[in-house]
Scaffold this motif. Structure first.
Motif, mmCIF file in Angstrom:
data_model
loop_
_atom_site.group_PDB
_atom_site.id
_atom_site.type_symbol
_atom_site.label_atom_id
_atom_site.label_comp_id
_atom_site.label_asym_id
_atom_site.label_seq_id
_atom_site.Cartn_x
_atom_site.Cartn_y
_atom_site.Cartn_z
ATOM 1 N N ASP A 86 -62.898 49.396 -30.291
ATOM 2 C CA ASP A 86 -63.119 48.436 -29.196
ATOM 3 C C ASP A 86 -61.974 47.433 -29.087
ATOM 4 O O ASP A 86 -61.416 46.985 -30.088
ATOM 5 C CB ASP A 86 -64.403 47.626 -29.422
ATOM 6 N N ARG A 87 -61.666 47.065 -27.845
ATOM 7 C CA ARG A 87 -60.774 45.934 -27.560
ATOM 8 C C ARG A 87 -61.680 44.740 -27.284
ATOM 9 O O ARG A 87 -62.512 44.806 -26.380
ATOM 10 C CB ARG A 87 -59.919 46.197 -26.326
ATOM 11 N N ASP A 93 -65.073 31.530 -22.156
ATOM 12 C CA ASP A 93 -66.430 31.623 -22.715
ATOM 13 C C ASP A 93 -67.160 32.907 -22.327
ATOM 14 O O ASP A 93 -68.383 32.978 -22.368
ATOM 15 C CB ASP A 93 -67.272 30.410 -22.329
ATOM 16 N N THR A 94 -66.404 33.945 -21.954
ATOM 17 C CA THR A 94 -66.993 35.237 -21.606
ATOM 18 C C THR A 94 -66.438 36.300 -22.536
ATOM 19 O O THR A 94 -65.235 36.373 -22.774
ATOM 20 C CB THR A 94 -66.674 35.609 -20.134
ATOM 21 N N LEU A 95 -67.321 37.139 -23.052
ATOM 22 C CA LEU A 95 -66.941 38.253 -23.909
ATOM 23 C C LEU A 95 -66.520 39.441 -23.058
ATOM 24 O O LEU A 95 -67.238 39.834 -22.133
ATOM 25 C CB LEU A 95 -68.134 38.659 -24.791
ATOM 26 N N TYR A 96 -65.363 40.004 -23.395
ATOM 27 C CA TYR A 96 -64.893 41.230 -22.750
ATOM 28 C C TYR A 96 -64.741 42.296 -23.833
ATOM 29 O O TYR A 96 -64.070 42.070 -24.842
ATOM 30 C CB TYR A 96 -63.539 41.022 -22.058
ATOM 31 N N ILE A 97 -65.382 43.427 -23.618
ATOM 32 C CA ILE A 97 -65.242 44.572 -24.520
ATOM 33 C C ILE A 97 -64.643 45.697 -23.707
ATOM 34 O O ILE A 97 -65.218 46.122 -22.698
ATOM 35 C CB ILE A 97 -66.596 44.993 -25.121
ATOM 36 N N ASN A 98 -63.459 46.126 -24.130
ATOM 37 C CA ASN A 98 -62.730 47.182 -23.414
ATOM 38 C C ASN A 98 -62.548 46.825 -21.935
ATOM 39 O O ASN A 98 -62.669 47.671 -21.057
ATOM 40 C CB ASN A 98 -63.424 48.534 -23.586
ATOM 41 N N GLY A 99 -62.315 45.536 -21.672
ATOM 42 C CA GLY A 99 -62.048 45.051 -20.322
ATOM 43 C C GLY A 99 -63.282 44.753 -19.488
ATOM 44 O O GLY A 99 -63.171 44.231 -18.386
ATOM 45 N N THR A 100 -64.474 45.061 -19.973
ATOM 46 C CA THR A 100 -65.718 44.836 -19.235
ATOM 47 C C THR A 100 -66.399 43.571 -19.734
ATOM 48 O O THR A 100 -66.600 43.417 -20.947
ATOM 49 C CB THR A 100 -66.681 46.037 -19.430
ATOM 50 N N THR A 128 -56.465 37.227 -34.190
ATOM 51 C CA THR A 128 -57.347 37.034 -35.345
ATOM 52 C C THR A 128 -56.734 37.749 -36.549
ATOM 53 O O THR A 128 -55.732 38.464 -36.405
ATOM 54 C CB THR A 128 -58.749 37.623 -35.063
ATOM 55 N N PRO A 129 -57.346 37.617 -37.738
ATOM 56 C CA PRO A 129 -56.833 38.363 -38.897
ATOM 57 C C PRO A 129 -56.900 39.884 -38.737
ATOM 58 O O PRO A 129 -56.289 40.601 -39.525
ATOM 59 C CB PRO A 129 -57.745 37.902 -40.041
ATOM 60 N N VAL A 130 -57.613 40.380 -37.726
ATOM 61 C CA VAL A 130 -57.620 41.827 -37.467
ATOM 62 C C VAL A 130 -56.187 42.258 -37.178
ATOM 63 O O VAL A 130 -55.722 43.284 -37.662
ATOM 64 C CB VAL A 130 -58.570 42.190 -36.295
ATOM 65 N N GLY A 131 -55.482 41.454 -36.369
ATOM 66 C CA GLY A 131 -54.062 41.656 -36.147
ATOM 67 C C GLY A 131 -53.668 42.862 -35.326
ATOM 68 O O GLY A 131 -52.496 43.220 -35.279
ATOM 69 N N SER A 132 -54.616 43.519 -34.684
ATOM 70 C CA SER A 132 -54.274 44.661 -33.821
ATOM 71 C C SER A 132 -55.041 44.512 -32.510
ATOM 72 O O SER A 132 -55.845 43.596 -32.346
ATOM 73 C CB SER A 132 -54.632 45.990 -34.505
ATOM 74 N N ASP A 133 -54.806 45.415 -31.589
ATOM 75 C CA ASP A 133 -55.458 45.336 -30.283
ATOM 76 C C ASP A 133 -56.890 45.869 -30.301
ATOM 77 O O ASP A 133 -57.672 45.568 -29.405
ATOM 78 C CB ASP A 133 -54.640 46.107 -29.234
ATOM 79 N N VAL A 134 -57.221 46.694 -31.301
ATOM 80 C CA VAL A 134 -58.563 47.293 -31.366
ATOM 81 C C VAL A 134 -59.169 47.094 -32.750
ATOM 82 O O VAL A 134 -58.450 46.907 -33.738
ATOM 83 C CB VAL A 134 -58.540 48.807 -31.017
ATOM 84 N N VAL A 135 -60.498 47.171 -32.795
ATOM 85 C CA VAL A 135 -61.201 47.131 -34.080
ATOM 86 C C VAL A 135 -60.832 48.405 -34.836
ATOM 87 O O VAL A 135 -60.944 49.502 -34.284
ATOM 88 C CB VAL A 135 -62.735 47.044 -33.866
ATOM 89 N N PRO A 136 -60.349 48.282 -36.083
ATOM 90 C CA PRO A 136 -59.935 49.476 -36.833
ATOM 91 C C PRO A 136 -61.083 50.452 -37.081
ATOM 92 O O PRO A 136 -62.247 50.057 -37.138
ATOM 93 C CB PRO A 136 -59.425 48.911 -38.162
ATOM 94 N N GLU A 137 -60.745 51.720 -37.246
ATOM 95 C CA GLU A 137 -61.744 52.736 -37.609
ATOM 96 C C GLU A 137 -62.438 52.316 -38.898
ATOM 97 O O GLU A 137 -61.814 51.770 -39.805
ATOM 98 C CB GLU A 137 -61.080 54.105 -37.806
ATOM 99 N N GLY A 138 -63.736 52.559 -38.957
ATOM 100 C CA GLY A 138 -64.505 52.248 -40.161
ATOM 101 C C GLY A 138 -64.770 50.767 -40.366
ATOM 102 O O GLY A 138 -65.141 50.350 -41.462
#
Length: 183
Positions: A86-87, A93-100, A128-138
């Motif tokens: 997921d991106r 104040d709005t959550l966007y997941i994969n642009g939606t 964030t500390p994730v440091g990438s554009d998407v949530v990593p696998e797993g």
């Protein structure tokens, strides 16, 4: 002096007690376990000292509440916002997941109390500390409902699935607060 019948009855009770202990241990280890909410990071959904049942069956889904082993050695309770791949972005104040854009009704109570400012500050995963554009696998991206008072994936990064204890949605104590949490 104990008779053979008495000894047999004692042995039967020992076997029943042993089976009960094994059964209780197995249920707690593999299926369900209790947890006590510590802190205010899930307000207004959950409150300090709420007692809940954690289900260890199945994979967490978006917007479910999970319990996991945090990097500081404690167990945290947070809401799943992002799944692997997921991106995630917050903007105005709005959550966007994969642009939606997604509605978060569990935040409505806190948003109504906001006089000035936003409940959730704007950010992207890369910031964030994730440091990438998407949530990593797993991994999961999690946040507390009390966005201004929660240490979550914005601070500690994505949570590895192997650190997740399970999901929870049943508050069983205090008695007057018994409820099932809806997504």
């Amino acid at each position: 002096m104990a008779t053979a019948k008495d000894k047999n009855e004692i042995w039967e009770w020992i076997k029943v007690l042993f089976i009960a202990i094994i059964l209780a241990f197995s249920i707690r280890t593999f299926l369900f376990t209790p947890i006590v909410v510590e802190g205010y990071s899930m307000e207004p959904t959950l409150h300090e000292e709420d007692r809940m049942i954690v289900t260890k069956i199945g994979e967490p889904k978006r917007f479910e509440i999970v319990v996991f082993h945090a990097p500081d050695g404690k167990d945290y309770i947070k809401r799943v916002i992002g799944l692997p791949g997921d991106r995630i972005e917050y903007k105005d104040d709005t959550l966007y997941i994969n642009g939606t854009p997604y509605d978060e009704p569990y935040l409505d109570e806190f948003k109504q109390e906001m006089v000035n400012g936003l409940l959730t500050g704007s950010f992207t995963l890369r910031e964030t500390p994730v440091g990438s554009d998407v949530v990593p696998e797993g991994h999961l991206f999690v946040m507390g409902d009390n966005r201004r008072g929660s240490t979550d994936s914005r601070h500690i990064g994505a949570i590895p699935m192997e650190k997740v204890i399970g999901t929870t949605n049943i508050v069983y104590f205090p008695i007057k607060e018994i409820k099932i949490i809806r997504k």
